[in-house]
Design a protein around this motif. Sequence first.
Motif, PDB file in Angstrom:
ATOM      1  N   VAL A   3       0.835  -1.205   0.000  1.00  0.00           N
ATOM      2  CA  VAL A   3       0.000   0.000   0.000  1.00  0.00           C
ATOM      3  C   VAL A   3       0.867   1.251   0.000  1.00  0.00           C
ATOM      4  O   VAL A   3       0.574   2.243  -0.678  1.00  0.00           O
ATOM      5  CB  VAL A   3      -0.945   0.004   1.229  1.00  0.00           C
ATOM      6  N   LEU A   4       1.972   1.202   0.747  1.00  0.00           N
ATOM      7  CA  LEU A   4       2.828   2.381   0.913  1.00  0.00           C
ATOM      8  C   LEU A   4       3.972   2.454  -0.093  1.00  0.00           C
ATOM      9  O   LEU A   4       4.754   3.411  -0.057  1.00  0.00           O
ATOM     10  CB  LEU A   4       3.391   2.415   2.337  1.00  0.00           C
ATOM     11  N   ARG A   5       4.057   1.491  -0.991  1.00  0.00           N
ATOM     12  CA  ARG A   5       5.156   1.492  -1.963  1.00  0.00           C
ATOM     13  C   ARG A   5       5.204   2.769  -2.813  1.00  0.00           C
ATOM     14  O   ARG A   5       6.291   3.311  -3.072  1.00  0.00           O
ATOM     15  CB  ARG A   5       5.089   0.247  -2.851  1.00  0.00           C
ATOM     16  N   GLY A  43      12.770   6.500  -0.914  1.00  0.00           N
ATOM     17  CA  GLY A  43      13.046   5.564   0.159  1.00  0.00           C
ATOM     18  C   GLY A  43      13.063   6.156   1.548  1.00  0.00           C
ATOM     19  O   GLY A  43      13.319   5.437   2.514  1.00  0.00           O
ATOM     20  N   VAL A  44      12.791   7.451   1.675  1.00  0.00           N
ATOM     21  CA  VAL A  44      12.803   8.057   3.002  1.00  0.00           C
ATOM     22  C   VAL A  44      11.568   7.624   3.789  1.00  0.00           C
ATOM     23  O   VAL A  44      11.666   7.190   4.939  1.00  0.00           O
ATOM     24  CB  VAL A  44      12.869   9.592   2.904  1.00  0.00           C
ATOM     25  N   ASP A  56      10.288  -9.514   2.297  1.00  0.00           N
ATOM     26  CA  ASP A  56      10.752  -9.337   0.921  1.00  0.00           C
ATOM     27  C   ASP A  56      10.193  -8.068   0.272  1.00  0.00           C
ATOM     28  O   ASP A  56       9.681  -8.096  -0.844  1.00  0.00           O
ATOM     29  CB  ASP A  56      10.374 -10.566   0.079  1.00  0.00           C
ATOM     30  N   ARG A  57      10.286  -6.972   0.981  1.00  0.00           N
ATOM     31  CA  ARG A  57       9.886  -5.674   0.447  1.00  0.00           C
ATOM     32  C   ARG A  57      10.957  -4.650   0.814  1.00  0.00           C
ATOM     33  O   ARG A  57      11.405  -4.607   1.971  1.00  0.00           O
ATOM     34  CB  ARG A  57       8.533  -5.219   1.014  1.00  0.00           C
ATOM     35  N   PRO A  58      11.374  -3.812  -0.122  1.00  0.00           N
ATOM     36  CA  PRO A  58      12.458  -2.862   0.167  1.00  0.00           C
ATOM     37  C   PRO A  58      12.070  -1.813   1.189  1.00  0.00           C
ATOM     38  O   PRO A  58      12.948  -1.179   1.781  1.00  0.00           O
ATOM     39  CB  PRO A  58      12.746  -2.230  -1.193  1.00  0.00           C
ATOM     40  N   ASN A  59      10.766  -1.617   1.390  1.00  0.00           N
ATOM     41  CA  ASN A  59      10.312  -0.561   2.292  1.00  0.00           C
ATOM     42  C   ASN A  59       9.913  -1.071   3.674  1.00  0.00           C
ATOM     43  O   ASN A  59       9.265  -0.366   4.441  1.00  0.00           O
ATOM     44  CB  ASN A  59       9.160   0.243   1.685  1.00  0.00           C
TER      45      ASN A  59
END
Length: 380
Positions: A98-100, A108-109, A140-143
């Motif tokens: 949802v926040l991607r 990326g902040v 497995d999510r960068p955020n």
Amino acid sequence: MTDSNTDSTTPTRALSEAGVSIWLDDLSRERLRSGSLADLVARRDVVGVTTNPTIFAKALSEGDAYDEQLGALAGAGVPADEAVWTITTDDVRAAADVLRPVYDATDGVDGRVSIEVDPRLARDTDGTVALAQQLWKVVDRPNVMIKIPATVEGLPAITRVLAEGISVNVTLIFSLERYGAVIDAFVDGIEGARAAGLDLTRIGSVASFFLSRVDTAVDKALEADGSEAALAERGTAALSNARLAYELFGERFGTDRWQDLAAAGAHVQRPLWASTGTKNPEYSDTLYVTELVAPHVVNTMPEKTLDAVADHGDVTGDTITGTYDASRAHLAAIESSGVSMAQVTQQLEDDGVASFVTSWDELLETITAGLAQAGDGAGA
């Protein structure tokens, strides 16, 4: 992301424009299923989410949003420990999706979602590192951010996982001394990541400084003293502590050592104001938000506090810069009343770890009962 019901700047928009990133201190399957989280992103300027064992225990104990998954897990014979892992990481992964868009838009902040390591490992460095690695891999999510408590044993774990490129939310910070050690651990980790050739722009970190719990503990001690001088300091400890933490943040991230890392693409570890729901009804319900406004901070709020801010929060700009001498005076007066901030903050850390362990046990009990009920239902 302003509220469509008004043409004027909303309090949450004013906070964002003043440099405060609003994160929601809550997550549940129902919030995801109903679209509530996406709605708060759109209407309330929410750009991140924090979770903890207490939040998950509450979510699992209410409603039927987890019934289908519990049934499937029960049918597969999955034990409670593994079911906790599956359910919580599924929720965090969905929230991260949802926040991607926020994550991408802010380089990326923001757009981050935090999940905590098992609090029973708070005094186990190696165990914390191993679980942080697993959580990072499974979500497995960068955020995502992995929450690690700022215990003495947690500090080297923070450095080690950051050096591997794992983003970290350092939680349960109560004292200025420990906050300084957290910054050291963070910078050491980022230097390790640079030495390993990792992309520093993808590594995020916040340092979660707890607020209302500090006032609750200090106020109790001041009231026990009962003197006029002591009573005059009620409600000043948490704000003063946080404001001096922000002063330290400015000093430590203004050094040549940090500027060298920043030039390589590293993001600062922002202070995050946590435990922002006001516990004393005599205090403003927006106290730990509107009185801690400054650039480069995060404020994570339970929805009740977020609603209060959106309804009547008076955002007047920076309320931290320039308060440092007064903050030191307040803390000195508290110490003069016989209250040791060092003792209070250490006790709060110990209590915080114990509280999260209790919540984790309650979460396990809830899921154990849910699996049993689902299993019985399937066999009926």
